[in-house]
Design an enzyme around this catalytic site. Structure first.
Site, PDB file in Angstrom:
ATOM      1  N   GLY A   9       0.809  -1.209   0.000  1.00  0.00           N
ATOM      2  CA  GLY A   9       0.000   0.000   0.000  1.00  0.00           C
ATOM      3  C   GLY A   9       0.841   1.257   0.000  1.00  0.00           C
ATOM      4  CG  ASP A  34      -7.712 -13.447   5.782  1.00  0.00           C
ATOM      5  OD1 ASP A  34      -7.798 -12.283   6.213  1.00  0.00           O
ATOM      6  OD2 ASP A  34      -8.702 -14.187   5.593  1.00  0.00           O
ATOM      7  CG  PHE A  35      -5.185  -8.478   8.882  1.00  0.00           C
ATOM      8  CD1 PHE A  35      -6.166  -8.489   7.909  1.00  0.00           C
ATOM      9  CD2 PHE A  35      -4.953  -7.283   9.558  1.00  0.00           C
ATOM     10  CE1 PHE A  35      -6.903  -7.349   7.615  1.00  0.00           C
ATOM     11  CE2 PHE A  35      -5.689  -6.142   9.274  1.00  0.00           C
ATOM     12  CZ  PHE A  35      -6.658  -6.176   8.299  1.00  0.00           C
ATOM     13  CB  ALA A  58      -6.916  -0.165   7.222  1.00  0.00           C
ATOM     14  CB  THR A  60      -8.431   3.302   3.402  1.00  0.00           C
ATOM     15  OG1 THR A  60      -8.084   2.788   2.111  1.00  0.00           O
ATOM     16  CG2 THR A  60      -7.473   2.759   4.451  1.00  0.00           C
ATOM     17  CB  THR A  99      -8.259   7.513  10.629  1.00  0.00           C
ATOM     18  OG1 THR A  99      -8.788   8.617   9.896  1.00  0.00           O
ATOM     19  CG2 THR A  99      -9.431   6.779  11.272  1.00  0.00           C
ATOM     20  CG  ASP A 100      -8.562  12.660  10.253  1.00  0.00           C
ATOM     21  OD1 ASP A 100      -8.335  11.590   9.649  1.00  0.00           O
ATOM     22  OD2 ASP A 100      -9.020  13.667   9.678  1.00  0.00           O
ATOM     23  CE1 TYR A 123     -10.965   4.183   7.182  1.00  0.00           C
ATOM     24  CE2 TYR A 123     -11.253   6.484   7.795  1.00  0.00           C
ATOM     25  CZ  TYR A 123     -10.425   5.407   7.539  1.00  0.00           C
ATOM     26  OH  TYR A 123      -9.069   5.545   7.652  1.00  0.00           O
ATOM     27  CD1 TRP A 148      -7.185  15.095   6.073  1.00  0.00           C
ATOM     28  CD2 TRP A 148      -6.498  16.977   5.075  1.00  0.00           C
ATOM     29  NE1 TRP A 148      -8.173  16.022   6.241  1.00  0.00           N
ATOM     30  CE2 TRP A 148      -7.784  17.194   5.637  1.00  0.00           C
ATOM     31  CE3 TRP A 148      -5.877  18.027   4.425  1.00  0.00           C
ATOM     32  CZ2 TRP A 148      -8.453  18.424   5.532  1.00  0.00           C
ATOM     33  CZ3 TRP A 148      -6.540  19.245   4.339  1.00  0.00           C
ATOM     34  CH2 TRP A 148      -7.812  19.441   4.871  1.00  0.00           C
TER      35      TRP A 148
END
Length: 327
Positions: A9, A34-35, A58, A60, A99-100, A123, A148
């Site tokens: 990624g 595969d987690f 993740a 996203t 994440t924010d 999300y 961001w």
């Protein structure tokens, strides 16, 4: 050894590049392990000495999550839960990316790590639940909330806006959402610094123990508990410095893109028009204000994070800039 999950990624590939540059011992995996399947994780680590697990995997797709809540939950909640339990089993430290979007975007002052979370979409909710899975199950963990994010590999806002400005006479960009652009290279560097700081502290303590010169703090460090010589486990915010709207971010991309030669003649004349969130509706609601305070991590690591404008320039001027993504 470091295990990097999601190594293909945007962030994962940058972490892998920096780990290779520093000649740090690591192994990287993507979808081949595969987690969300604990037995798959157990099979992978069998016979390996894993000291750190970096989870960059993740779901996203913020808008798509609204119509795929079960898949988002499996990747953002079940995956981190499994990794937390595995980390305990093999005595590894888990570094998990959040994440924010765990905040609702209200107010106008930077969010600190101890503020209450209040996600406003699928999300954000699944990422918040992923954080809870880590804090509830892992003994040794770092959760890094970022925002961001853009980088050399993969789709991101910077590539998208350069391409849009080069092909349209005008672009309309939201001007009432404020946050901080974050270069993946900066976040990757912080992650590696955490590993180096924690690893060196534990290594020094172990050497003192073997030499018969250990004190109580050395034994604490080796046992995996919090030690003053390493960054305490917990939740940290990590973005670049400053705050900006998406519209003003686009204007700076245009300005620096012209200087670097990525903006064509037509792109130079492209008009960047501000608009409101209401004028640009999306399936998932966005936080209006998502600036994160970085005081805790800067003090803990003894670093100063770069200003977002400075990092944007590094991104645009690098030979790693992927020209194919703006054509």
């Amino acid at each position: 050894m470091i295990w990097l999950i999601g190594n293909k990624g945007m962030l994962g590939s940058e972490i892998a590049r920096q780990l290779e540059e520093k000649k740090l011992d690591f192994t990287g995996t993507d979808r081949e392990v595969d987690f969300t399947d604990f037995s798959s994780l157990e099979s992978f680590v069998e016979g390996k000495k894993i000291d750190f697990i970096i989870n960059c995997a993740a779901y996203t797709a913020v808008d798509k999550a609204e119509s795929e809540p079960e898949l988002a939950a499996r990747l953002n909640e079940k995956g981190p839960e499994n990794l937390s339990k595995l980390a305990n089993k093999i005595d590894a430290t888990l570094i998990h990316i959040s994440t924010d979007y765990v905040f609702d975007g209200s107010g106008n002052s930077p969010r600190t790590e101890d503020m209450a979370i209040a996600p406003i979409g699928v999300y954000g909710l699944t990422k918040a639940n992923g954080e809870k899975a880590v804090t509830s199950n892992a003994k040794k963990y770092y959760i890094l909330r970022t925002a961001w994010l853009y980088g050399w590999a993969g789709k991101n806002f910077v590539y998208t806006m350069i391409r849009a400005m080069n092909t349209h006479p005008a672009v309309k960009v939201v001007n009432d959402q404020k946050g901080t652009p974050t270069f993946a290279g900066d976040l990757a560097a912080v992650i590696i610094k955490i590993i180096e700081k924690s690893g060196s502290a534990a290594g020094q303590a172990e050497r003192r123990c073997k030499a018969g010169k250990a004190d109580s703090s050395d034994k604490t460090c080796i046992s995996g508990d919090i030690n003053s010589a390493s960054l305490p486990y917990g939740i940290y915010h990590c973005t670049d410095l400053g705050e900006i709207t998406w519209c003003d971010f686009t204007k700076e991309i245009q300005k620096q893109g012209i200087e670097c030669g990525w903006i064509t003649e037509s792109g130079k004349n492209c008009t960047v028009n501000p608009c409101t969130t209401q004028e640009y509706p999306t399936p998932a609601k966005r936080p209006a204000y998502s600036v994160l305070s970085k005081e805790k991590i800067q003090k803990g690591l003894g670093i100063k994070l770069p200003d977002w404008k400075e990092s944007l320039g590094i991104f645009l001027k690098s030979s790693l800039f992927d020209k194919s993504r703006i054509e």
